[in-house]
Design an enzyme around this catalytic site. Sequence first.
Site, mmCIF file in Angstrom:
data_model
loop_
_atom_site.group_PDB
_atom_site.id
_atom_site.type_symbol
_atom_site.label_atom_id
_atom_site.label_comp_id
_atom_site.label_asym_id
_atom_site.label_seq_id
_atom_site.Cartn_x
_atom_site.Cartn_y
_atom_site.Cartn_z
ATOM 1 N N ARG A 63 37.893 2.056 -5.669
ATOM 2 C CA ARG A 63 39.287 2.746 -4.861
ATOM 3 C C ARG A 63 39.683 3.911 -6.053
ATOM 4 O O ARG A 63 40.022 5.065 -5.462
ATOM 5 C CB ARG A 63 40.516 1.749 -4.853
ATOM 6 C CG ARG A 63 40.452 1.204 -3.704
ATOM 7 C CD ARG A 63 41.062 -0.534 -3.911
ATOM 8 N NE ARG A 63 40.043 -1.102 -4.684
ATOM 9 C CZ ARG A 63 39.233 -1.993 -3.807
ATOM 10 N NH1 ARG A 63 39.198 -1.830 -2.546
ATOM 11 N NH2 ARG A 63 38.153 -2.677 -4.630
ATOM 12 N N THR A 64 39.753 3.673 -7.243
ATOM 13 C CA THR A 64 40.176 4.427 -8.239
ATOM 14 C C THR A 64 39.341 5.778 -8.156
ATOM 15 O O THR A 64 39.943 6.768 -8.294
ATOM 16 C CB THR A 64 40.525 3.807 -9.393
ATOM 17 O OG1 THR A 64 41.115 2.388 -9.167
ATOM 18 C CG2 THR A 64 41.464 4.510 -10.490
ATOM 19 N N LYS A 91 22.651 5.310 -24.762
ATOM 20 C CA LYS A 91 21.770 5.327 -25.842
ATOM 21 C C LYS A 91 22.223 5.363 -27.158
ATOM 22 O O LYS A 91 21.779 5.935 -28.134
ATOM 23 C CB LYS A 91 21.105 6.819 -25.532
ATOM 24 C CG LYS A 91 20.471 7.083 -24.171
ATOM 25 C CD LYS A 91 19.879 8.589 -24.092
ATOM 26 C CE LYS A 91 19.591 9.008 -22.650
ATOM 27 N NZ LYS A 91 19.522 10.514 -22.621
ATOM 28 N N ARG A 113 37.985 5.331 -17.021
ATOM 29 C CA ARG A 113 38.180 3.921 -16.973
ATOM 30 C C ARG A 113 37.306 3.251 -18.004
ATOM 31 O O ARG A 113 36.177 3.551 -18.269
ATOM 32 C CB ARG A 113 37.564 3.544 -15.470
ATOM 33 C CG ARG A 113 37.576 1.967 -15.486
ATOM 34 C CD ARG A 113 37.409 1.360 -14.015
ATOM 35 N NE ARG A 113 38.642 1.147 -13.444
ATOM 36 C CZ ARG A 113 39.151 0.729 -12.314
ATOM 37 N NH1 ARG A 113 38.098 0.147 -11.846
ATOM 38 N NH2 ARG A 113 40.263 0.806 -11.683
ATOM 39 N N HIS A 141 47.146 0.153 -15.930
ATOM 40 C CA HIS A 141 46.313 0.939 -15.089
ATOM 41 C C HIS A 141 47.594 1.845 -14.162
ATOM 42 O O HIS A 141 48.110 1.396 -13.146
ATOM 43 C CB HIS A 141 45.893 0.014 -13.587
ATOM 44 C CG HIS A 141 45.037 0.751 -12.916
ATOM 45 N ND1 HIS A 141 44.570 1.971 -12.456
ATOM 46 C CD2 HIS A 141 43.898 -0.153 -12.175
ATOM 47 C CE1 HIS A 141 43.985 2.206 -11.620
ATOM 48 N NE2 HIS A 141 43.478 0.765 -11.308
HETATM 49 N N1 CP Z 1 42.596 -1.197 -7.739
HETATM 50 C C1 CP Z 1 41.352 -0.780 -8.594
HETATM 51 O O1 CP Z 1 41.784 -0.413 -9.320
HETATM 52 O O2 CP Z 1 40.229 -0.781 -7.425
HETATM 53 P P1 CP Z 1 39.020 -0.287 -7.966
HETATM 54 O O3 CP Z 1 38.551 -0.959 -9.293
HETATM 55 O O4 CP Z 1 37.981 -0.505 -6.769
HETATM 56 O O5 CP Z 1 39.105 0.984 -8.659
#
Ligand code: CP
Length: 313
Positions: A63-64, A91, A113, A141
Amino acid sequence: MNSGTVHWTRKDLLGLRELSVEEINLVLETADAFKQVGTREVKKVPALQGKTLINLFIEPSTRTRTSFELAAKRLSADIVNISAAASSLTKGETLKDTARVLEANHADIIVLRHSSAGAPQFLASRIASSVINAGDGAHEHPTQGLLDLYTIREKKGTVAGLHVAIIGDILFSRVARSNIFALLKMGARVTLVGPSTLVPREFEQLGVAVSHNLEEVLPTVDVVNLLRIQHERQRKEYFPGLGEYIRLFGLTKARARLLRPDCLIMHPGPINRGVELDSELADGAQSVILDQVTNGLAVRMAVLYLCGGIATR
Ligand code: CP
């Protein structure tokens, strides 16, 4: 864009804990404008034309990552996606060196992320590029918290005065933390529900209620936000087994009858159908799970637009 007299001054979005109510409202109002753009025949605007965004995802995401990529494209930015497996991190290169290479390649915005809490903060203080936290360990998040807020506000008209239950693995959830900070700032009441090992009483210090009795809470809430068990972050067993978890904390069809008819069912995804949430409920009339995904695009456009306008690489 500005909300009243509030102007955006942050090059980075690292968490919702540090955002003011006015800044949150500015993001939501900016997202309103971008959601409107999404209804036009031509859905693209030149707001970030000439800017480069790098999606640096050191942990899996559907999603993100997709949402940030689409948001950047709709804002006319150039975008590059980098995953852990395809990067020189494998590496032995440090995160800081990777980021400095990206910066030297004229990255204006880095969306990161990472499995380590604090990784976006670490980078943001060392490079001039704008850094957007796309989820760091069990810390925050922020864009998920903002899109959840946006969806609640869209469906309920307001967030203030609502009672929101966040159910499941709170201890290891960055989504829970960002939601708690945002919801409390915007005047909602929050109750955390789950096994005592995953929802310890210490969370009450944040200003939320804690319950280990789902059936008691369900009839009292306007929104339920169900969270996945974060097995990847747990280093021991926090409950006897999935069967036990579903029996006590799963939102089954029988338990959903305790909800008010207008209670929203939310989930940040990915869903473990039949564990935290019954599969039919996930696709049912009270579910706004796909609205969350759709709103994520407008919210991430707003965040990129606001932070990207500040970055002075
Ligand atoms: N909600 C969320 O962060 O989903 P993803 O891990 O798919 O990005």
